[in-house]
Structure formats: C-alpha cells, structure tokens
Design a protein around this motif. Structure first.
Motif, PDB file in Angstrom:
ATOM      1  N   ALA A 504       4.965   1.909   1.582  1.00  0.00           N
ATOM      2  CA  ALA A 504       5.056   2.961   2.599  1.00  0.00           C
ATOM      3  C   ALA A 504       4.391   4.251   2.140  1.00  0.00           C
ATOM      4  O   ALA A 504       3.887   5.018   2.965  1.00  0.00           O
ATOM      5  CB  ALA A 504       6.525   3.219   2.947  1.00  0.00           C
ATOM      6  N   GLY A 505       4.387   4.498   0.829  1.00  0.00           N
ATOM      7  CA  GLY A 505       3.726   5.695   0.325  1.00  0.00           C
ATOM      8  C   GLY A 505       2.220   5.600   0.340  1.00  0.00           C
ATOM      9  O   GLY A 505       1.524   6.580   0.660  1.00  0.00           O
ATOM     10  N   LEU A 506       1.672   4.434   0.023  1.00  0.00           N
ATOM     11  CA  LEU A 506       0.225   4.257  -0.008  1.00  0.00           C
ATOM     12  C   LEU A 506      -0.361   3.908   1.349  1.00  0.00           C
ATOM     13  O   LEU A 506      -1.542   4.150   1.601  1.00  0.00           O
ATOM     14  CB  LEU A 506      -0.132   3.156  -1.016  1.00  0.00           C
ATOM     15  CG  LEU A 506       0.209   3.450  -2.482  1.00  0.00           C
ATOM     16  CD1 LEU A 506      -0.163   2.267  -3.354  1.00  0.00           C
ATOM     17  CD2 LEU A 506      -0.483   4.716  -2.965  1.00  0.00           C
ATOM     18  N   TRP A 507       0.442   3.335   2.232  1.00  0.00           N
ATOM     19  CA  TRP A 507      -0.041   2.900   3.550  1.00  0.00           C
ATOM     20  C   TRP A 507       0.949   3.356   4.618  1.00  0.00           C
ATOM     21  O   TRP A 507       1.616   2.541   5.226  1.00  0.00           O
ATOM     22  CB  TRP A 507      -0.209   1.375   3.558  1.00  0.00           C
ATOM     23  CG  TRP A 507      -0.904   0.827   4.767  1.00  0.00           C
ATOM     24  CD1 TRP A 507      -1.710   1.487   5.631  1.00  0.00           C
ATOM     25  CD2 TRP A 507      -0.825  -0.518   5.248  1.00  0.00           C
ATOM     26  NE1 TRP A 507      -2.158   0.659   6.622  1.00  0.00           N
ATOM     27  CE2 TRP A 507      -1.628  -0.587   6.409  1.00  0.00           C
ATOM     28  CE3 TRP A 507      -0.171  -1.669   4.799  1.00  0.00           C
ATOM     29  CZ2 TRP A 507      -1.777  -1.760   7.132  1.00  0.00           C
ATOM     30  CZ3 TRP A 507      -0.324  -2.836   5.530  1.00  0.00           C
ATOM     31  CH2 TRP A 507      -1.123  -2.879   6.672  1.00  0.00           C
ATOM     32  N   PRO A 508       1.040   4.664   4.853  1.00  0.00           N
ATOM     33  CA  PRO A 508       2.027   5.171   5.824  1.00  0.00           C
ATOM     34  C   PRO A 508       1.791   4.682   7.241  1.00  0.00           C
ATOM     35  O   PRO A 508       2.718   4.651   8.049  1.00  0.00           O
ATOM     36  CB  PRO A 508       1.890   6.693   5.718  1.00  0.00           C
ATOM     37  CG  PRO A 508       0.516   6.912   5.157  1.00  0.00           C
ATOM     38  CD  PRO A 508       0.263   5.749   4.247  1.00  0.00           C
ATOM     39  N   ALA A 509       0.543   4.291   7.537  1.00  0.00           N
ATOM     40  CA  ALA A 509       0.245   3.829   8.895  1.00  0.00           C
ATOM     41  C   ALA A 509       1.045   2.601   9.272  1.00  0.00           C
ATOM     42  O   ALA A 509       1.267   2.341  10.458  1.00  0.00           O
ATOM     43  CB  ALA A 509      -1.246   3.535   9.035  1.00  0.00           C
TER      44      ALA A 509
END
Length: 528
Positions: A504-509
């Motif tokens: 979730a931190g690296l790929w919030p989308a």
C-alpha cells in the motif's frame, strides 16, 4: 482477475457473512469423529476457528478478484429482498469500492487472530476454555463483516451492535490485569450510550425520508430532509459513531480496553472496530445529510486535530514515564484516527479518500503492533516500558534481532514514513484540509492543517523513543534469560501485514482506484 456471474457473487457474499455465525454455533458442539485431530477437544476447536476464518478470507479474496474495477463506484454482489415491508426495511447487502477493502481487511485480521490463538491460546487464572473463545471470535467476525456489507440503516445498527457482547467477554474473561472487568464495562457503556443516540438519528432519517435504504438515501443527497432534520440527524448519528471512532474527548474507554484486552482482542479492536465508526460517517452521514455534515464539519475538524495532538502528547508522556506499551499504542490510535476524522471533515474527494486509506493503513499497522507487543510480553513477561528499557530490559536488537527489527519497522510505518502505508492517508487528509469543501472556512482548515502537521512531528518523536528504549536498551548482564526470536507461526501471522503495509505504501493506487469512484458518487457536487 476472476470472472463470476452476478448470482455467484451474491451467493459468495452471503455465505461469507453467514459462515462465521454458523461456525460460532458449531464451535459450541463436540467435533464429529471424522474431524477430531491430535491434541484433544481444545485443539479441535482452535483448528475449527482457523478453518472457518480461513474459508471466509478465501471467499472475500475471491470477491475482491472478481470485483469489476471499472464499476468500483457501483454496488456489486448485491442482494436486496424485503425483510420488514411495513417499514421498508430490507435485507440489502453488497460491496463497492469503499466497503470491499474493509471487508477483506476484516477477514484477514480475524484469520490471523485465529491463527495466533491456535499457537498461543489465551490462558490465565479463571479463564474459560477455548470453545467459548472461538465461538465469540466468530460471532465478532459476523458483526464486523456485516457492518461493512449491509446497505440498510436498521441492519447497519444491528450489525454495529452485534460486536459488543463478544468483545465484552473477550476483554472481561480472557483479558489481563485486575481491571479487565471494569475496562470491559466501560467499553460497553460508552458504546451503548452512543448507540442509543445513533439509533434515534437513524430512525429520524428513515422515517422522514420514507426509506431506510442507504443507496436510495445517498442518491437523494438529503433532498427529502430539511436542513434542521439533517443537523439533528448528524448530531445524533455522529455522536454514536464518534464514540467508536474514537474521537477526542469520547475516547477514554479505549486505553483501558486495549490495556486489559488479550492480544487478539486488541488487534481486532484497533484494526476493525474503530473503522466501523469512521465508515459510518462516510457511508451514512456524508451522503445522506450533506447539509448537516457541512454544519458540523468545522467542529469535527477541530476535535480531530485536538485528538491528534492530545494522543501524541499522551504517548510522549507515557514513553518518558515508562508507562504501559499497550496503553501507548491505544493513545496513538486516538491520534491516527484523528487524521481519518480530519479527512472526513474536509468533505472533499482527496480528504475522504485519505480518510479511507488511513483507516486501512491503521488497521494493518496497528494490528501488527499489537501482535508484536503480545510477542514481547510472552518473552519478557511485561509491557511496562520502564522495565523493558531498564538494566534487565528487552534490548531486542541484541537479544531477538528479528523481533526488534520488525517492531522498528511497524513503528516507522506508524509514524508515516514515505513508502509505507501510513504515509498516504495522512497526506491526502491534509491535502483535503488545504482546500476544504464548498461552504467551509479555509482559514479554519488551514489552521487544522498546521496543527495536524505538528502532530506528525510529535508522532515521530514518541515512536522513535519507543524503538530506542525497547530495542536499543543496554545489553543484559551475562547469564540473563535468553529471548527466543520469531518462530515459524509468527512469521505466518506477521508476514501478510508487513507485505500489505509495503504494498500500500509503494502502490497507493491499489486502494485509491477502488475508493475514489465510490467517493465521487457520495460527494457528487465536489470537484476536488
């Protein structure tokens, strides 16, 4: 992606909601001969808990992979049948981009809690056996899942209240310390008093609008309700939800409940139950009574930022005085949930998306923190920060380096380090405060933004102090009792939370692309 027909999705969601309830009843019965395994009846019922929660998690994951992301704002896997026709109360359930992540997170945390209990059954003087524990855990899962899936105001209230009794007994019967019964009662009394007000508000909305259907009410955007009715309804509903959130100054039940609760109870209380309050604000108050929300939004924002600073200062005081580590994490939740409430108060797309993102991030990170604190207590026999930092303290980096490293990871994730899940929700909530919704005072929300930014600095200060005192303390003298490092089952429990925090931190989308289409429908007049 998985392709399922609409009927298959409906069936899957209904079974996922009903299975924990059936499993709770089955847990109270002896295991059939063919299902008995090694370890006797106690191990059988603990395996039953893992099996049922694992099956529910698998079904929610299938729902997630079958979810049509191109229609994330629409309700999918929907069932809508009459239940009480005289009042137009309907058995209406379904998921959209807002509820789906919460549903999956609830199923995941409950499964991990059951897995943890299988290897570390809650024990203590006077505690009942695991049969009642597993039954209550599954009943709790029923209420939590239903809260995020139902689309009728009356059903929402019933699901919201279902969690009270099982959580009360988990704290009162399997909790820690002499104050566990008092903490459980405080939790129930606060929630029940708030729920009475919430029920009155829900009834006011349903009777004045002529329907209790949440989708119809959201589409109407308050058009069938006068401004006065909306203000009264938001006041009543909001107070009930604010207790569960918890919003300062209605938070005082939380530290006592967390300190007394067993590890499993703390994980689910922080990871799921607190989200039920903020979810209700987003799902009900924002779209159903927008004028009422606009009236109270400045006050909600003010209480939110006071909670952010208050929670951080309380944590600083605890870590400096050598207080209880579980109590500190409980106070940190008051601060983190303040960012969620601030995002809701902005009444903007960015702010509400930030609130939803921050809620998921808090569930993952704080759930991990409570698991880790439970592991520290199992090894050292205490959660007192003074004792953990003393001459014979934990010194985890030297004595249990993997556990110490994981605790440090959870701490920096909680303080909002960029690249981890805790960062994006707080950032979006503050961006919403920078440009609040129409009709809201920008100078007031800019002030809230500045206070919230101060809160992020205080959060970093107390969490880094915790890491220094617990992980970097003096090495105990030679001959001190060794601390075992992480075991295989602990990797299995903690690993998914670590992986999702990084994802979730690296790929919030992956989250924002789910929630934003639904938020666009809840706030159709907002352009930010």
């Amino acid at each position: 992606m998985i392709t399922l027909s609409g009927t298959a999705q409906q069936t899957l969601l209904l079974v996922a909601l009903a299975l924990p309830l059936v499993g709770a009843l089955a847990a109270l019965l002896p295991a059939p001969p063919g299902l008995r395994g090694p370890g006797g009846p106690d191990r059988d019922v603990l395996r039953h808990g893992v099996t049922v929660t694992g099956a529910v998690l698998a079904m929610t994951l299938v729902l997630a992979f079958a979810f049509d992301h191109a229609r994330a704002g629409a309700v999918q896997a929907e069932t809508d049948v009459a239940w009480v026709p005289a009042w137009d109360v309907r058995l209406h359930v379904g998921v959209d981009g807002i509820s789906l992540p919460l549903l999956v997170m609830t199923a995941l945390l409950t499964f991990l809690a059951a897995l943890h209990a299988y290897f570390r059954p809650p024990t203590g003087p006077g505690t009942p056996g695991p049969r009642a524990f597993v039954a209550l855990l599954l009943l709790l899962e029923t209420g939590m899942l239903a809260t995020f899936a139902v689309l009728d105001l009356v059903l929402f209230f019933l699901a919201f209240e279902t969690v009270l009794i099982p959580m009360y007994f988990l704290i009162a019967r399997w909790g820690n310390g002499a104050e566990r019964a008092a903490a459980a009662w405080k939790f129930v009394l606060y929630t029940v008093l708030g729920s009475v007000l919430m029920l009155l508000g829900l009834l006011l909305v349903g009777l004045r609008a002529g329907t209790f259907d949440m989708i119809s009410l959201a589409q109407a955007q308050g058009s069938g309700l006068t401004r006065t009715t909306q203000i009264v309804a938001v006041l009543a509903i909001g107070l009930g939800l604010a207790v569960k959130a918890p919003m300062w100054p209605l938070h005082s039940w939380l530290p006592a409940a967390h300190t007394a609760a067993p590890t499993v109870g703390s994980v689910l209380l922080a990871g799921v139950l607190l989200k039920m309050g903020t979810y209700g604000l987003v799902r009900i108050a924002l779209p159903v009574a927008p004028e009422g929300m606009r009236f109270f939004a400045p006050y909600l924002g003010a209480f939110a930022v006071v909670g952010i600073v208050y929670g951080s200062l309380a944590c600083l005081a605890l870590v400096r005085a050598g207080g209880d580590l579980k109590r500190l994490i409980a106070y940190s939740s008051v601060g983190h949930m303040g960012f969620v409430l601030l995002g809701v108060a902005t009444m903007t797309h960015a702010g509400v998306n930030g609130a939803l993102f921050a809620g998921i991030a808090h569930g993952l990170i704080t759930g991990l923190l409570f698991f880790l604190v439970g592991a520290v207590k199992e090894r050292t026999g205490t959660t007192d920060i003074g004792a953990l930092a003393g001459e014979a303290g934990a010194a985890l980096y030297g004595r249990a380096p993997r556990l110490g490293g994981l605790l440090a990871f959870a701490a920096v994730a909680s303080l909002g380090l960029p690249g981890l899940a805790g960062f994006w929700g707080e950032l979006l909530a503050m961006l919403g405060a920078f440009h609040p919704g129409d009709g809201l005072s920008r100078p007031a929300f800019l002030t809230y933004l500045a206070v919230a930014a101060l809160g992020t600095l205080l959060t970093a200060a107390y969490l880094l102090l915790v890491v220094r005192r617990v992980c970097m303390g003096p090495t105990p003298a030679e001959g001190a009792k060794p601390l075992p490092d992480l075991a295989g089952h602990e990797y299995a429990v903690y690993g998914p939370l670590v992986a999702l925090t990084v994802l979730a931190g690296l790929w919030p989308a992956v989250l924002v692309n789910l929630t934003d289409p639904a938020v666009q429908l809840l706030l159709p007049g907002v352009v930010r």
